[in-house]
Write an enzyme that holds these catalytic residues in place. Structure first.
Site, PDB file in Angstrom:
ATOM      1  N   GLU A  38     -12.070   3.507  -1.250  1.00 14.86           N
ATOM      2  CA  GLU A  38     -11.564   4.616  -2.077  1.00 14.86           C
ATOM      3  C   GLU A  38     -11.341   4.179  -3.510  1.00 14.86           C
ATOM      4  O   GLU A  38     -11.528   4.952  -4.441  1.00 14.86           O
ATOM      5  CB  GLU A  38     -10.216   5.111  -1.532  1.00 14.86           C
ATOM      6  CG  GLU A  38     -10.303   5.879  -0.238  1.00 14.86           C
ATOM      7  CD  GLU A  38      -8.916   6.138   0.340  1.00 14.86           C
ATOM      8  OE1 GLU A  38      -7.922   6.110  -0.405  1.00 14.86           O
ATOM      9  OE2 GLU A  38      -8.845   6.348   1.568  1.00 14.86           O
ATOM     10  N   ASN A  89     -13.130  -3.279   2.351  1.00 15.85           N
ATOM     11  CA  ASN A  89     -14.086  -2.176   2.467  1.00 15.85           C
ATOM     12  C   ASN A  89     -15.048  -2.202   1.292  1.00 15.85           C
ATOM     13  O   ASN A  89     -14.660  -2.550   0.177  1.00 15.85           O
ATOM     14  CB  ASN A  89     -13.339  -0.839   2.480  1.00 15.85           C
ATOM     15  CG  ASN A  89     -12.447  -0.681   3.698  1.00 15.85           C
ATOM     16  OD1 ASN A  89     -12.823  -1.074   4.801  1.00 15.85           O
ATOM     17  ND2 ASN A  89     -11.263  -0.114   3.507  1.00 15.85           N
ATOM     18  N   ASP A  96       0.856  -1.196   0.000  1.00 25.28           N
ATOM     19  CA  ASP A  96       0.000   0.000   0.000  1.00 25.28           C
ATOM     20  C   ASP A  96       0.890   1.242   0.000  1.00 25.28           C
ATOM     21  O   ASP A  96       1.888   1.311   0.719  1.00 25.28           O
ATOM     22  CB  ASP A  96      -0.915  -0.008   1.222  1.00 25.28           C
ATOM     23  CG  ASP A  96      -2.057   0.987   1.091  1.00 25.28           C
ATOM     24  OD1 ASP A  96      -3.212   0.552   0.970  1.00 25.28           O
ATOM     25  OD2 ASP A  96      -1.792   2.215   1.090  1.00 25.28           O
ATOM     26  N   ILE A  97       0.505   2.220  -0.797  1.00 26.72           N
ATOM     27  CA  ILE A  97       1.317   3.434  -0.950  1.00 26.72           C
ATOM     28  C   ILE A  97       1.289   4.290   0.325  1.00 26.72           C
ATOM     29  O   ILE A  97       2.206   5.067   0.580  1.00 26.72           O
ATOM     30  CB  ILE A  97       0.848   4.221  -2.204  1.00 26.72           C
ATOM     31  CG1 ILE A  97       1.936   5.122  -2.743  1.00 26.72           C
ATOM     32  CG2 ILE A  97      -0.429   4.994  -1.946  1.00 26.72           C
ATOM     33  CD1 ILE A  97       1.639   5.674  -4.124  1.00 26.72           C
ATOM     34  N   HIS A 129     -10.503  -5.297  -3.249  1.00 27.23           N
ATOM     35  CA  HIS A 129      -9.183  -5.658  -2.729  1.00 27.23           C
ATOM     36  C   HIS A 129      -9.279  -5.982  -1.259  1.00 27.23           C
ATOM     37  O   HIS A 129     -10.162  -5.502  -0.557  1.00 27.23           O
ATOM     38  CB  HIS A 129      -8.176  -4.521  -2.946  1.00 27.23           C
ATOM     39  CG  HIS A 129      -8.655  -3.188  -2.451  1.00 27.23           C
ATOM     40  ND1 HIS A 129      -9.539  -2.408  -3.173  1.00 27.23           N
ATOM     41  CD2 HIS A 129      -8.399  -2.506  -1.314  1.00 27.23           C
ATOM     42  CE1 HIS A 129      -9.799  -1.308  -2.493  1.00 27.23           C
ATOM     43  NE2 HIS A 129      -9.119  -1.340  -1.357  1.00 27.23           N
ATOM     44  N   MET A 130      -8.330  -6.768  -0.816  1.00 29.03           N
ATOM     45  CA  MET A 130      -8.219  -7.145   0.593  1.00 29.03           C
ATOM     46  C   MET A 130      -6.961  -6.477   1.147  1.00 29.03           C
ATOM     47  O   MET A 130      -5.888  -6.573   0.545  1.00 29.03           O
ATOM     48  CB  MET A 130      -8.104  -8.671   0.668  1.00 29.03           C
ATOM     49  CG  MET A 130      -7.893  -9.228   2.048  1.00 29.03           C
ATOM     50  SD  MET A 130      -7.608 -11.016   1.944  1.00 29.03           S
ATOM     51  CE  MET A 130      -9.288 -11.618   1.945  1.00 29.03           C
ATOM     52  N   HIS A 131      -7.109  -5.794   2.290  1.00 29.97           N
ATOM     53  CA  HIS A 131      -5.942  -5.238   2.986  1.00 29.97           C
ATOM     54  C   HIS A 131      -5.391  -6.313   3.923  1.00 29.97           C
ATOM     55  O   HIS A 131      -6.157  -6.941   4.670  1.00 29.97           O
ATOM     56  CB  HIS A 131      -6.339  -4.042   3.858  1.00 29.97           C
ATOM     57  CG  HIS A 131      -6.876  -2.854   3.113  1.00 29.97           C
ATOM     58  ND1 HIS A 131      -6.149  -1.703   2.932  1.00 29.97           N
ATOM     59  CD2 HIS A 131      -8.075  -2.641   2.511  1.00 29.97           C
ATOM     60  CE1 HIS A 131      -6.878  -0.822   2.259  1.00 29.97           C
ATOM     61  NE2 HIS A 131      -8.064  -1.369   1.994  1.00 29.97           N
TER      62      HIS A 131
END
Ligand code: AMP
Length: 116
Positions: free
Chosen positions: A94, A86, A29-30, A99-101
């Protein structure tokens, strides 16, 4: 318009990719929210969880097996981690490419803030 994640998957935008196969790509993640913060993303552009179908089930399962693999790779499998997906505005989404964090590397604290 392809999402930024589709561009990363196609290697047309920069990212630190830590894993890729025919179904899933994982990259850092950026704006990391923890010492380890990886995004695990289906290569197929599905906007939100509301858009998944039964035919996506094998790919969705792959998100978890890749989460397991990457957690091991990052050295946080035994200390522990959190997986978050999310959905839409109230979920805080966003980027409209499912996607999965994968978050870990420190004690993460309570799952949710009590209020906004
Ligand atoms: P979400 O709020 O669940 O949609 O999460 C989107 C995540 O994507 C956020 O944690 C962002 O920091 C991350 N992100 C946005 N653009 C990039 C990028 N170009 N490379 C890596 N991560 C990104």
């Amino acid at each position: 318009m392809p999402t930024i994640f589709s561009k990363i998957i196609a290697r047309q935008a920069p990212a630190e990719i830590v894993y890729q196969d025919e179904w899933v790509t994982a990259f850092k993640d950026i704006h990391p929210a923890a010492p380890v913060h990886i995004l695990i993303v289906p290569n197929k552009e599905i906007p939100t969880v509301n858009d998944v179908t039964p035919e996506d089930e094998p790919m969705l399962g792959r998100l978890f097996t890749v989460a397991r693999k990457v957690a091991e790779q990052m050295g946080i499998a035994s200390s522990g981690y959190r997986l978050i997906v999310n959905c839409n505005h109230d979920g805080g989404q966003e980027i409209y490419h499912l996607h999965m964090h994968l978050l870990g590397g420190r004690r993460l604290g309570p799952m949710l803030a009590k209020r906004d």
